[in-house]
Design a protein around this motif. Structure first.
Motif, mmCIF file in Angstrom:
data_model
loop_
_atom_site.group_PDB
_atom_site.id
_atom_site.type_symbol
_atom_site.label_atom_id
_atom_site.label_comp_id
_atom_site.label_asym_id
_atom_site.label_seq_id
_atom_site.Cartn_x
_atom_site.Cartn_y
_atom_site.Cartn_z
ATOM 1 N N LEU A 28 -36.423 -13.444 -32.767
ATOM 2 C CA LEU A 28 -36.065 -13.073 -34.097
ATOM 3 C C LEU A 28 -36.652 -11.925 -34.980
ATOM 4 O O LEU A 28 -36.113 -11.303 -35.676
ATOM 5 N N HIS A 43 -39.934 -10.995 -44.662
ATOM 6 C CA HIS A 43 -40.724 -10.032 -45.354
ATOM 7 C C HIS A 43 -42.016 -10.217 -46.427
ATOM 8 O O HIS A 43 -42.109 -9.711 -47.206
ATOM 9 N N HIS A 76 -42.030 -6.185 -52.117
ATOM 10 C CA HIS A 76 -40.750 -6.130 -52.121
ATOM 11 C C HIS A 76 -40.232 -4.642 -52.527
ATOM 12 O O HIS A 76 -40.845 -3.939 -53.298
ATOM 13 N N VAL A 77 -38.938 -4.646 -52.126
ATOM 14 C CA VAL A 77 -38.492 -3.328 -52.501
ATOM 15 C C VAL A 77 -37.893 -3.295 -53.962
ATOM 16 O O VAL A 77 -37.680 -4.543 -54.430
ATOM 17 N N SER A 78 -37.790 -2.430 -54.570
ATOM 18 C CA SER A 78 -37.429 -2.354 -56.098
ATOM 19 C C SER A 78 -35.991 -1.745 -56.112
ATOM 20 O O SER A 78 -35.591 -1.868 -57.402
ATOM 21 N N SER A 79 -35.413 -1.403 -55.135
ATOM 22 C CA SER A 79 -34.064 -0.731 -55.469
ATOM 23 C C SER A 79 -33.207 -1.340 -54.474
ATOM 24 O O SER A 79 -33.510 -1.540 -53.202
ATOM 25 N N PRO A 80 -31.849 -1.634 -54.957
ATOM 26 C CA PRO A 80 -30.907 -2.087 -54.049
ATOM 27 C C PRO A 80 -30.865 -1.666 -52.501
ATOM 28 O O PRO A 80 -30.506 -2.182 -51.479
ATOM 29 N N PHE A 81 -30.746 -0.047 -52.751
ATOM 30 C CA PHE A 81 -30.288 0.236 -51.114
ATOM 31 C C PHE A 81 -31.730 0.739 -50.672
ATOM 32 O O PHE A 81 -31.576 1.352 -49.712
ATOM 33 N N TRP A 86 -33.709 -0.486 -48.487
ATOM 34 C CA TRP A 86 -34.116 -1.605 -47.646
ATOM 35 C C TRP A 86 -35.108 -1.105 -46.490
ATOM 36 O O TRP A 86 -35.277 0.080 -46.206
ATOM 37 N N GLU A 87 -35.731 -2.247 -45.913
ATOM 38 C CA GLU A 87 -36.814 -1.892 -44.748
ATOM 39 C C GLU A 87 -36.079 -1.487 -43.653
ATOM 40 O O GLU A 87 -35.198 -2.154 -43.064
ATOM 41 N N ARG A 134 -35.755 -1.257 -39.885
ATOM 42 C CA ARG A 134 -36.151 -2.256 -38.753
ATOM 43 C C ARG A 134 -35.759 -1.372 -37.651
ATOM 44 O O ARG A 134 -34.866 -1.345 -37.024
ATOM 45 N N ARG A 182 -36.051 -1.030 -33.769
ATOM 46 C CA ARG A 182 -36.198 -1.850 -32.277
ATOM 47 C C ARG A 182 -36.673 -1.084 -31.125
ATOM 48 O O ARG A 182 -36.494 0.406 -31.160
ATOM 49 N N ARG A 206 -29.391 -6.296 -44.941
ATOM 50 C CA ARG A 206 -30.636 -5.496 -44.993
ATOM 51 C C ARG A 206 -31.090 -5.742 -46.432
ATOM 52 O O ARG A 206 -32.398 -5.417 -46.181
ATOM 53 N N GLY A 207 -30.398 -5.821 -47.388
ATOM 54 C CA GLY A 207 -30.885 -5.576 -48.799
ATOM 55 C C GLY A 207 -31.719 -6.639 -49.374
ATOM 56 O O GLY A 207 -32.128 -6.280 -50.553
ATOM 57 N N HIS A 208 -32.346 -7.477 -48.611
ATOM 58 C CA HIS A 208 -33.121 -8.639 -49.267
ATOM 59 C C HIS A 208 -32.669 -9.152 -50.733
ATOM 60 O O HIS A 208 -31.491 -9.391 -50.693
ATOM 61 N N ASN A 222 -32.259 -7.899 -53.436
ATOM 62 C CA ASN A 222 -31.529 -6.933 -54.433
ATOM 63 C C ASN A 222 -30.363 -6.892 -53.808
ATOM 64 O O ASN A 222 -29.390 -5.871 -54.440
ATOM 65 N N VAL A 230 -27.136 -6.841 -56.724
ATOM 66 C CA VAL A 230 -27.136 -5.601 -57.346
ATOM 67 C C VAL A 230 -26.248 -4.575 -56.870
ATOM 68 O O VAL A 230 -25.224 -4.016 -57.354
ATOM 69 N N ALA A 231 -26.566 -4.429 -55.318
ATOM 70 C CA ALA A 231 -25.757 -3.510 -54.511
ATOM 71 C C ALA A 231 -24.429 -3.833 -54.542
ATOM 72 O O ALA A 231 -23.350 -2.909 -54.650
ATOM 73 N N ARG A 278 -29.063 -17.783 -34.027
ATOM 74 C CA ARG A 278 -29.419 -16.686 -33.250
ATOM 75 C C ARG A 278 -30.128 -16.982 -32.043
ATOM 76 O O ARG A 278 -29.916 -16.644 -31.043
#
Lengths: 289, 334
Positions: A78, A271, A276-281, A283-284, A286, A288, B84-86, B88, B91-92, B166
């Motif tokens: 995972l 996470h 935490h992220v502060s903006s919607p787009f 994202w972290e 990832r 591989r 992906r966006g946790h 938030n 909002v997106a 998964r």
């Protein structure tokens, strides 16, 4: 800690002679070699070596934030590895295809969704690993579901709605769901968290019956409680590394192998160790390997 | 012309078929969205599809096809953001909703079309459906039903616990994308019936109605399809009947009829749930200290009116915060 502490070779094996185990370790249910896992760039697991042998019951102990859950999430594919390798039944994780041999009980996952479902339906969803696409439920599927419900002692509740059960009973349903896939390796992430004593006993009985059948069990636990007699080997995690690997420890001893809970980070979400992220787009990433 | 004569008309027959198909497809995929607690995803896709319709009007291509295309793209984008966006993610999604609606209205204006053209897609226009549209609807409905019902064990596992699914070897992301794409397809199916702004109602309200009475996922799914069909066909007939007196559009009638069915079943659901809570067996706990009430003039029995709840090998009668168990001549407080 010296490197020797974190290697597993022989420590667990010496204490519990198991004649049925052959000398060949190539097909051990789970082998982690120098595994490091980073979440959002922060290293959570560092250089973990662990080999779980067939028929063994291993508990992973340690305080919150020590990496127990991260370890089983890496083990089950995972979470991506930053370094090292995981082999399941002798096959490297990226090539592993026999997922029906692995049963997983996720941490604190809720059995209830937005739509009502019966106990039998939830347990039946444990068969997905073995079902072929677009085929109706087979007789083998039904038999496996009944058998799994029987092991956890909820056969008389099969037609109940899942939301009618108590938290401890729901946890047993999730274990039955993992058992319905008839796995050879069962991985449980904190199945006893927030479960009352009678239900913990029922869980311990279910695991004992599985152990008798030769299943390999990896159990993440905060407290072992009624499971103690089942355990063949304890692994204590501390700050992302293996601090102890050997014969079973009692809870008191395990608590003393690390300093008091110095890492009380809430565990659970993927996470959790990352701001935490502060903006919607935003994202972290990832990556591989 | 009488009310029954209406059913002899071609456009009415086409509308009935389209309504029936919509009533089947939308709740089928809607059940999985509600299971994943994404009840409003359908609404978002509907808003994005408005841009698709407008692009069709602008380019002269069939608005239905451009709507399918844009809705599928929008659904995939939303799914990726959600994955992906946790926290938030919502909002997106909201940004996409409003972007889709505003873009649609703007492009319609550029195409030189008025609000009336767009309105046919926003609130449905069952009565202007061509036989080609009916075939299109039937084809898409068949795809949605075969995939949803055929893959329901897999979709159920993914919707109820993605981590477990998964590890069981399912490609969770592929199934999530499939759900999103199927939702987009059924939205464009429902576009001509109830319209893009009301489409989510047909995905969610029948499920909410069905789960008032159902206890299993399977019963909820099938019940939602029955409710969906009843609401969409019934709503169409009702609006045709009313249209002799007042101007009534089929889309809102269908949605309001579905809501009326929810309102009718809701009290039953409340009663069923409270009863099942009340009658759930008491846990058997050994060695609880129990005391006998001094005197109890009432005699408990099968028909005494107090809930008789199983407790181990006997029955407790519940009233006024007591659990009374028969013990010889008196009642024990359990």
């Amino acid at each position: 800690m010296t490197p020797a502490d974190s290697t597993t070779a022989g420590t667990g094996a010496g204490s519990q002679p198991r004649p049925e185990r052959g000398p060949d370790r190539g097909t051990d249910p789970a082998v982690l070699e120098r595994v490091s896992v980073a979440i959002g760039g922060r290293p959570i697991l560092r250089d973990v070596d662990l080999a779980v042998r067939t028929g063994e019951t291993v508990t992973l102990l340690g305080p919150n934030g020590s990496g127990k859950s991260t370890l089983v999430r890496a083990l089950t594919g995972l979470l991506p590895l930053a370094r090292g390798s995981v082999r399941l039944f002798g096959t490297p994780l990226p090539d592993f295809e026999h997922w029906h041999r692995v049963g997983f009980v996720p941490q604190r996952s809720s059995a209830t969704g937005g739509v009502p479902a019966t106990v039998r339906e939830v347990v039946g969803s444990g068969r997905v690993g073995r079902r072929r696409l677009l085929r109706p439920t087979s007789r083998a599927d039904r038999r496996a579901v009944e058998a799994a419900l029987d092991v956890v002692g909820l056969a008389d509740r099969a037609a109940y709605g899942i939301s009618q059960l108590s938290g401890g009973q729901q946890q047993r349903v999730l274990i039955a769901r993992a058992l319905a896939g008839e796995p050879d390796l069962l991985v449980l992430d904190e199945p006893t968290a927030g479960v009352d004593l009678p239900n913990q006993r029922a869980l311990a009985e279910a695991l004992a019956r599985l152990k008798e059948r030769g299943a390999t069990i990896v159990l993440v636990a905060h407290e072992i409680g009624p499971m103690a007699p089942l355990v063949d080997r304890s692994v204590v995690m501390r700050d992302g590394r293996v601090a102890y690997d050997g014969p079973p420890l009692t809870q008191e001893v395990a608590a003393h192998t690390h300093h008091a809970h110095d890492l009380e980070a809430p565990e659970g979400d993927a996470h959790d160790h990352v701001p935490h992220v502060s903006s919607p787009f935003d994202w972290e990433r990832r990556t591989r390997p | 012309m009488s009310f029954l004569d209406l059913f002899a008309l071609d456009f009415m027959q086409r509308a009935l078929v389209a309504a029936l198909l919509t009533g089947l497809a939308a709740p089928a995929i809607g059940t999985f969205l509600v299971q994943r607690r994404l009840a409003l995803l359908g609404d978002g896709i509907g808003h994005v599809a408005v841009t698709g319709v407008a692009l069709g009007l602008l380019t002269g291509a069939s608005p239905t096809w451009t709507a399918v295309l844009v809705a599928v793209l929008g659904a995939v984008l939303m799914e990726l953001i959600r994955e992906r966006g946790h926290t938030n993610g919502d909002v997106a999604l909201a940004l996409l909703f409003y972007g889709g609606l505003a873009g649609g209205v703007l492009i319609t204006g550029i195409a030189g079309q008025g609000a009336a053209t767009l309105q046919a897609y926003l609130f449905g226009s069952l009565n202007s459906i061509s036989s080609e549209d009916v075939w299109f609807t039937a084809g898409l409905t068949a795809v949605v039903l075969v995939v949803t019902l055929g893959l329901s064990p897999q979709l159920f596992a993914v919707a109820s616990d993605p981590d477990f699914a998964r590890v069981a070897g399912l490609r969770v992301r592929a199934y999530n994308l499939l759900t999103a794409v199927l939702a987009a397809v059924s939205i464009t199916v429902a576009m001509r019936t109830v319209g893009l702004l009301l489409v989510s109602a047909l995905m969610v309200v029948p499920v909410a109605t069905s789960q008032q009475l159902a206890r299993s996922f399977r019963a909820t799914l099938l019940g939602a399809m029955v409710v969906g069909c009843t609401a969409s066909v019934g709503g169409l007939v009702l609006s045709a009947w009313l249209s002799f007196r007042v101007s009534v559009a089929p889309g809102p009638t269908i949605v309001l009829l579905a809501l009326a069915m929810f309102t009718a079943t809701w009290p039953i659901g409340v009663w069923l749930r409270s009863r099942s809570r009340l009658m759930a067996p008491f846990p058997e706990v050994s060695a609880t200290p129990h005391r006998s009430p001094v005197e109890h003039p009432h005699e408990h029995g099968r028909d005494c009116g107090h809930p008789a709840v199983p407790h181990g090998d006997h029955v407790d009668y519940v009233h006024d915060g007591h659990r009374h168990a028969v013990h010889g001549e008196h009642y024990d407080e359990h």
